[in-house]
Structures are given as C-alpha cells and as structure tokens.
Design a protein around this motif. Structure first.
Motif, short mmCIF file in Angstrom:
data_model
loop_
_atom_site.label_atom_id
_atom_site.label_comp_id
_atom_site.label_asym_id
_atom_site.label_seq_id
_atom_site.Cartn_x
_atom_site.Cartn_y
_atom_site.Cartn_z
N ILE A 211 -0.88 -8.03 -2.80
CA ILE A 211 -0.89 -6.60 -2.46
C ILE A 211 -2.29 -6.03 -2.68
CG2 ILE A 211 0.14 -4.36 -2.93
CD1 ILE A 211 1.98 -6.51 -1.63
N SER A 212 -3.01 -6.49 -3.69
CA SER A 212 -4.38 -6.02 -3.94
C SER A 212 -5.26 -6.30 -2.73
CB SER A 212 -4.96 -6.71 -5.17
OG SER A 212 -4.27 -6.34 -6.34
N ALA A 213 -5.16 -7.51 -2.17
CA ALA A 213 -5.97 -7.86 -1.01
C ALA A 213 -5.68 -6.93 0.16
CB ALA A 213 -5.72 -9.31 -0.62
N LYS A 214 -4.41 -6.53 0.32
CA LYS A 214 -4.04 -5.62 1.40
C LYS A 214 -4.57 -4.21 1.16
CE LYS A 214 0.22 -8.01 2.83
NZ LYS A 214 1.71 -7.90 2.96
N VAL A 215 -4.39 -3.74 -0.06
CA VAL A 215 -4.83 -2.37 -0.37
C VAL A 215 -6.35 -2.26 -0.30
CG1 VAL A 215 -4.97 -0.63 -2.20
CG2 VAL A 215 -2.81 -1.82 -1.78
N TYR A 216 -7.05 -3.24 -0.85
CA TYR A 216 -8.51 -3.18 -0.88
C TYR A 216 -9.14 -3.60 0.45
CZ TYR A 216 -7.52 -3.09 -5.90
OH TYR A 216 -7.02 -2.78 -7.14
N ASN A 217 -8.33 -4.28 1.28
CA ASN A 217 -8.81 -4.75 2.58
C ASN A 217 -10.07 -5.60 2.41
OD1 ASN A 217 -8.72 -5.01 5.40
ND2 ASN A 217 -10.07 -3.24 5.69
N GLU A 218 -10.02 -6.50 1.45
CA GLU A 218 -11.17 -7.35 1.14
C GLU A 218 -10.69 -8.64 0.51
OE1 GLU A 218 -15.22 -7.17 -1.60
OE2 GLU A 218 -14.16 -5.32 -1.11
N GLN A 219 -11.29 -9.76 0.89
CA GLN A 219 -10.95 -11.08 0.36
C GLN A 219 -9.47 -11.39 0.60
OE1 GLN A 219 -13.34 -13.07 -0.66
NE2 GLN A 219 -15.00 -11.58 -0.75
N ASP A 220 -8.94 -12.34 -0.20
CA ASP A 220 -7.53 -12.70 -0.07
C ASP A 220 -6.88 -12.74 -1.44
OD1 ASP A 220 -8.53 -15.00 -1.27
OD2 ASP A 220 -8.34 -16.25 0.52
N ALA A 221 -5.58 -13.05 -1.48
CA ALA A 221 -4.84 -13.04 -2.74
C ALA A 221 -5.44 -14.00 -3.75
CB ALA A 221 -3.37 -13.38 -2.49
N ALA A 222 -5.88 -15.19 -3.28
CA ALA A 222 -6.44 -16.19 -4.20
C ALA A 222 -7.67 -15.65 -4.93
CB ALA A 222 -6.79 -17.46 -3.43
N TYR A 223 -8.48 -14.87 -4.22
CA TYR A 223 -9.68 -14.30 -4.81
C TYR A 223 -9.33 -13.33 -5.94
CZ TYR A 223 -14.05 -11.61 -5.11
OH TYR A 223 -15.18 -10.98 -5.57
N TRP A 224 -8.43 -12.38 -5.64
CA TRP A 224 -8.09 -11.37 -6.64
C TRP A 224 -7.33 -11.99 -7.82
CZ3 TRP A 224 -10.83 -7.23 -6.33
CH2 TRP A 224 -11.33 -6.82 -5.10
N LEU A 225 -6.53 -13.01 -7.57
CA LEU A 225 -5.83 -13.69 -8.66
C LEU A 225 -6.82 -14.41 -9.56
CD1 LEU A 225 -3.17 -14.55 -9.98
CD2 LEU A 225 -3.09 -16.48 -8.39
N ALA B 1 0.84 -1.20 0.00
CA ALA B 1 0.00 0.00 0.00
C ALA B 1 0.88 1.25 0.00
CB ALA B 1 -0.92 -0.01 1.21
N GLN B 2 2.00 1.18 0.70
CA GLN B 2 3.04 2.20 0.63
C GLN B 2 4.27 1.58 -0.03
OE1 GLN B 2 1.45 1.75 3.86
NE2 GLN B 2 -0.01 3.32 3.19
N THR B 3 5.04 2.37 -0.73
CA THR B 3 6.21 1.88 -1.46
C THR B 3 7.14 1.11 -0.53
OG1 THR B 3 6.06 3.83 -2.89
CG2 THR B 3 8.10 2.56 -2.98
N THR B 4 7.57 -0.08 -0.95
CA THR B 4 8.46 -0.90 -0.13
C THR B 4 9.86 -0.94 -0.73
OG1 THR B 4 7.91 -2.97 -1.29
CG2 THR B 4 6.52 -2.35 0.58
N LYS B 5 10.80 -1.33 0.11
CA LYS B 5 12.20 -1.38 -0.31
C LYS B 5 12.39 -2.43 -1.41
CE LYS B 5 14.49 0.28 3.86
NZ LYS B 5 15.48 -0.02 4.94
N GLY B 6 13.16 -2.04 -2.42
CA GLY B 6 13.46 -2.96 -3.52
C GLY B 6 12.41 -3.00 -4.59
N SER B 7 11.29 -2.27 -4.42
CA SER B 7 10.25 -2.24 -5.46
C SER B 7 10.69 -1.34 -6.61
CB SER B 7 8.94 -1.73 -4.87
OG SER B 7 9.06 -0.36 -4.49
N LEU B 8 10.02 -1.46 -7.72
CA LEU B 8 10.34 -0.65 -8.89
C LEU B 8 10.16 0.84 -8.61
CD1 LEU B 8 8.76 -2.84 -11.73
CD2 LEU B 8 11.19 -2.46 -11.30
#
Length: 588
Positions: free
Chosen positions: A358-372, A97-104
């Motif tokens: 990361i989508s699941a964290k940002v949206y605060n809904e469901q889990d990674a498997a759902y968004w994938l 949700a906030q820029t992390t170390k090593g990200s593009l």
C-alpha cells in the motif's frame, strides 16, 4: 544667482554619486567587520526510551482487506503524509490510498483518503484552509497531517499563529503517534568523525534548516560539546557549519554532485569580508536519501541515527481541536484501529508486506519490496566498500503510544521531553524565525488516548518495543563531562546539581537506543585508593538518581576511574576542579 544644470549634466552628476556610493560599499562597507551570528553551544540534548513481534501465544493474523474501495457513509478524512515508513499502521488499517472494504478503518466507519505530501508547509496550509472551511461548514471532511515529532515545535508555532484569528477552538492539537523513525533518519559523515567527534569542527553538513534531520546533528553535537554555526551564509572554523538544502533529497544531491558555495569568514566572532569556498562534508537526511548517497557516491557512514536516538522522531498526527472534539468517537476508533494495525504489522510478515504494498501505491514510487526492505532497515556496503546502515522504521501498538506520551508504567513523557528539548534549541538558534513556540500542554491532547487505554484493556496486551542493552559500552556515540556537585569528601549529590542531572536524564531518554555510561573522576589530592572508591561511589549516586527517575537499571553502566584520567593539569585549583567530574557516555 541660481545656476541651472542641463539634463545631461544632471545625469552625469547622478552617475558620479552612484559610482561613489558603489565604490564606498565595495571598498569600505563590505570589508568592515560585521556582527556575526554566534555559533551555538547546543548543550546536552536529551531524548526518550523506546524485538519486534508484539503479539504472542495464540494471537492470530487478521484477514487482509480487499482492494475494493469502501463506501461506508462514515466520517471523511483527508490525511496528508510524507513518504515515511513509520506509517505502515495507517497503510494496513486503511487497506489502500482510500479506505477499502474489510479494512480496520472501514469497520470503524471512517473513510480516509491518504495523500502523499512531502512539503510540510503545504500540509500546514491545507490544515489552515480546512479550519476556515470547517468553521463555515461542519460537514467539511477533516484534514489530518503527520510530521516528525521533534520538528513539531516549529510547525505548531507557525500553525497556531495562522489559526489564531479563528479562535481557541480551532487551534491545532496532536493526539496520537502511530510509529517512529528507527534508524532511517541519520547524520552521515566521514569515518574520522566516529573516531573523534572534534574532527567535525570546521566542516559542513547539508540538511534542511530547522528540520527533524537537522535535529539529529544538533543532538550529536550537543552531546559531544561541539558548537554549531546557525548562520548558513558564514564559515566558522571552530564550529560545525550548515549548508541549507531545499529538501532531504537535495541535501544528499549536494554531497553527491560536489556542490560548493562561497561563505563569509568569521574571525574573532565577527563576520568579515574575506571569503572561503566550502563543499559538503556530511549530510543529515532520511530514506531514500541515505540509499542514494550509498549507491551513487559513498564515503559516508552513520554518525548518529534514530535507532540510537530512538525517541526523537515519533510520527505525530495532528488536526484542529474543534474537529477532534466534534468527532471524539471517530478519533478514538481511529486510535484503536491504528494500534491494532501496529500489532499486526509487528507480528506477521504478511501484514507487514501488505502495508509495504500500500505504501508503494500511496507514494507512487518504487515497489513493495523496496519499502519493506527499508522499513526493516539493512546494513550494506556503499560504492566505496564502507558498511553503512540504511532505513529503519517501527510501527506502534497501543502500549508503545502510551509509553511515548507518559502513560506507561515508568511515567516518562518521552514526547514532552523531545518537544521541549528541540523547541528550546531552535528558538535559541533561530529567534528571528521562532522566538517562542506553543507549550506542550496546549498542543498535545492525551484525552483521546487515555480514553482508549481506560476502556479497551485488550489492546494493551501487545508487547511494547524494548531495547536489549549490552553489558558494557564498546563503541561511543558521544561523551561529555559534567561538574556535578557533591558534599565534600562524599557521594551525596548537592541539590544544586539536580537540574543538571535532569538534563542528563532527558538526553538519555531521547537516546533510548543507547546505553548510558556514568564514569566518576577525581583530582589527585589525597590517597589514590580513597579517590578510586570516591569516584565509584559518586558514579553510583548518579546512576541511582537516573534509576529513580525511570531509567532501567540494565541500561546504565557506572564506573569509578579515580584520578587516572585527568583532562587538565592537577597543578592548579582550576585544573583540579575540571578533573573532579562525572563523564556521561552514550554508546553501544
């Protein structure tokens, strides 16, 4: 001599007058025929072109970023987004949700705070406040927002008006598209609508007014020559009627819960006092709305979606011009990071899975498997046993973005077609809300993207999205006839018909996921064999015109059907004129 009236008498007189006014309203005024908002013939709606892995050969997956938040001292940006899978490149590039170390984006010296905001008007208000603050303090963190591309004319119309007092430097601009809806936005309706689109007349569709999902309905209706009633308070039996929803989930809930409302009838083009109760027959929505319908009630199938209309709904990013020009290097670095992220997401399952997490964290809904799952898109059986397509988005690399903005090899500015097509439709349907909208050249700034393309050819090596078209159309999504004018007895198109052909081209561009059928027809005057040849030649002339404008050859199926399928009696001149036509079919 004047007569004095006691206070109690005055009250009685007032009550009598008010009662008379009320009775007149109920028994005369409300029952008189009233001018009704006319159901609209949408006309042909055109949308532009668009498998998944974009990196080939010795391409390597980049190391995934850490979960530790970055503090790189770079330019700060707050990015407002809806819960939409087309933003996988941003999720991957930011690392959280906030820029992390090593990200593009960390490597690009940007610090981005990604915030979910499903209320588009709240996002617009945030941009207005940012522009005001930025004018007073250039150190103010930037504010970006991402929206459905086909809905941008309405957004820009509102935003440009709000920002006008600040001056032209503070007007909004769109500068990039990181992905697009690729199936998840759809019109869901009864099975009999697929068999014959005319079955939709007199029925209702629940959706958000003047929203991107409503535009799917408008395109499908226009391509099938069906009228749409723009007034959500009336009922027209000869048009498709719209039931207004608060948001895309409310649109679905109205169908699921059996919502009903009363409507004034339209008779002979007039709104009358007679009422009818209507329910919800169909829905235009997006994931997870489509999933909720399938799991909780079912009974609706995909009538049209953004995998078929695959250029209609790019994810368009906007900010204010002043900030973008003050931070040109940052904007170009951002585009480079997002395009690189698009290649990674498209090419490596682990990168795509990371973006879903990361989508699941940002949206605060469901889990990674759902968004994938719903990024990829699936076909499932609903609770009534019907097969229904759910979900589907796609990440862009740099070549995809170039193609969207007319910077690709074919030179087709897909987004310009989308923007002007739906801007024109909505300003015609709702002049009271959007009489005009900003010109495309005013709000779309390609200079940042053009600079990246010119200076970083290595980012153009990724493979652009492509559609594999079938040899022939076996399932129609829409069909409409056009009176293309040819020279007498020949296949030479008269210049007067070029504008009509360009409308067909634009509609085909929006519906890039569908094959284009061009079928020639004649009347029954003359030799049948000659008519057959003439119909083939005329269909081929239209095909050649579309190819000359950028459509790929394998996408177009042309046929001559001669005099064998009339749509009107050949016994009159008017009937014969209707039968001399070119039919355009969009299908799979």
């Amino acid at each position: 001599m004047a007569v004095k009236v006691k206070t109690s008498g005055k009250i009685v007189m007032i009550l009598l007058v008010l009662g008379a006014i009320f009775a007149a309203k109920i028994y005369w005024w409300d029952k008189r025929p009233q001018e009704a908002k006319q159901s609209q013939e949408i006309g042909k709606v055109a949308l532009p072109d668009a498998p998944e892995a974009s990196l080939v050969g010795n391409a390597a997956m980049k190391p995934l970023p850490s979960e530790e938040q970055s503090v790189n001292g770079g330019t700060k940006i707050v990015w407002k987004i809806m819960a939409w899978n087309s933003q996988f490149p941003l999720m991957y590039a930011n690392g959280g949700a906030q820029t992390t170390k090593g990200s593009l984006l960390d490597k690009a010296k940007l610090q981005v705070d990604v915030q979910r905001q499903d209320d588009c008007f709240k996002s617009l208000a945030d941009i207005v406040k940012f522009a005001q603050d930025y004018k007073n303090n250039p150190e103010t963190p930037g504010v970006f927002a991402s929206f459905m591309g086909d809905g941008m004319p309405a957004f820009f119309a509102s935003l440009a008006k709000e920002l006008e007092p600040l001056g032209p430097e503070y007007q909004p601009i769109a500068f990039y598209a990181m992905g697009k809806s690729y199936g998840e936005d759809q019109l869901m309706g009864p099975v009999d609508w697929k068999k014959d689109p005319k079955n939709a007349l007199g029925k209702t569709v629940s959706c958000v007014l003047r929203d991107g999902d409503m535009n799917i309905l408008l395109k499908w209706a226009g391509d099938n020559n069906l009228r749409v009633n723009p007034d959500e308070t009336t009922y027209d039996k000869d048009a498709i009627n719209i039931i207004a929803a608060n948001d895309f989930l409310d649109a679905c809930n109205k169908y699921i819960t059996g919502y009903q409302e009363k409507r004034k009838l339209i008779k002979d083009g007039k709104k009358v006092s007679e009422e009818i109760t209507v329910g919800v027959d169909a829905v235009s929505t997006w994931t997870p709305g489509d999933v909720n319908i399938a799991r909780q009630k079912g009974g609706l199938v995909t009538i049209a979606n953004t995998k078929q209309y695959s250029s209609q709904m790019p994810n368009i990013t906007i900010t204010i011009k002043k900030f973008a020009y003050d931070h040109r290097t940052d904007i170009e670095n951002l585009i480079m990071s997002l395009s690189e992220a698009g290649d990674q997401v498209r090419s490596f399952t682990e990168a795509k899975t990371f973006a879903a997490k990361i989508s699941a964290k940002v949206y605060n809904e469901q889990d990674a498997a759902y968004w994938l799952k719903y990024y990829n898109g699936v076909t499932e059986k609903d609770v009534q046993g019907l097969n229904v397509a759910l979900g589907g988005s796609m990440a862009f690399n740099l070549r995809d973005a170039a193609n969207m903005f007319g910077l690709g090899k074919d030179g087709i500015d897909r987004y310009k077609i989308v923007y002007t097509t739906f801007g024109d439709i909505l300003s015609k349907m709702y002049p009271e809300y959007m009489a005009t909208y900003p010109p495309y050249a005013q709000v779309v700034d390609k200079s940042f993207l053009m600079s990246v393309i010119a200076n970083h050819s290595e980012l153009m090596e990724g493979k652009a999205l492509a559609v594999t078209y079938s040899d022939e159309i076996t399932s129609e999504v829409s069909s409409k006839s056009y009176q293309i004018q040819f020279e007498t007895g020949s296949a030479v198109i008269k210049p007067a018909s070029y504008k009509l052909l360009d409308e067909i081209l634009e509609s085909s561009v929006v519906a890039e996921g569908l094959k284009v059928g061009v079928y020639g027809h004649t009347d029954n005057v003359g030799d049948p064999q000659s008519n057959q040849r003439l119909s083939e030649d005329r269909a081929n002339s239209v095909k050649s015109y579309l190819i000359s404008k950028g459509l790929v050859t394998e996408r177009i199926e042309s046929k001559g059907l001669g005099q064998n399928t009339p749509i009107a009696p050949n016994t009159t001149a008017a009937g014969r004129a209707q039968n001399r036509r070119v039919q355009i079919v969009l299908g799979e």
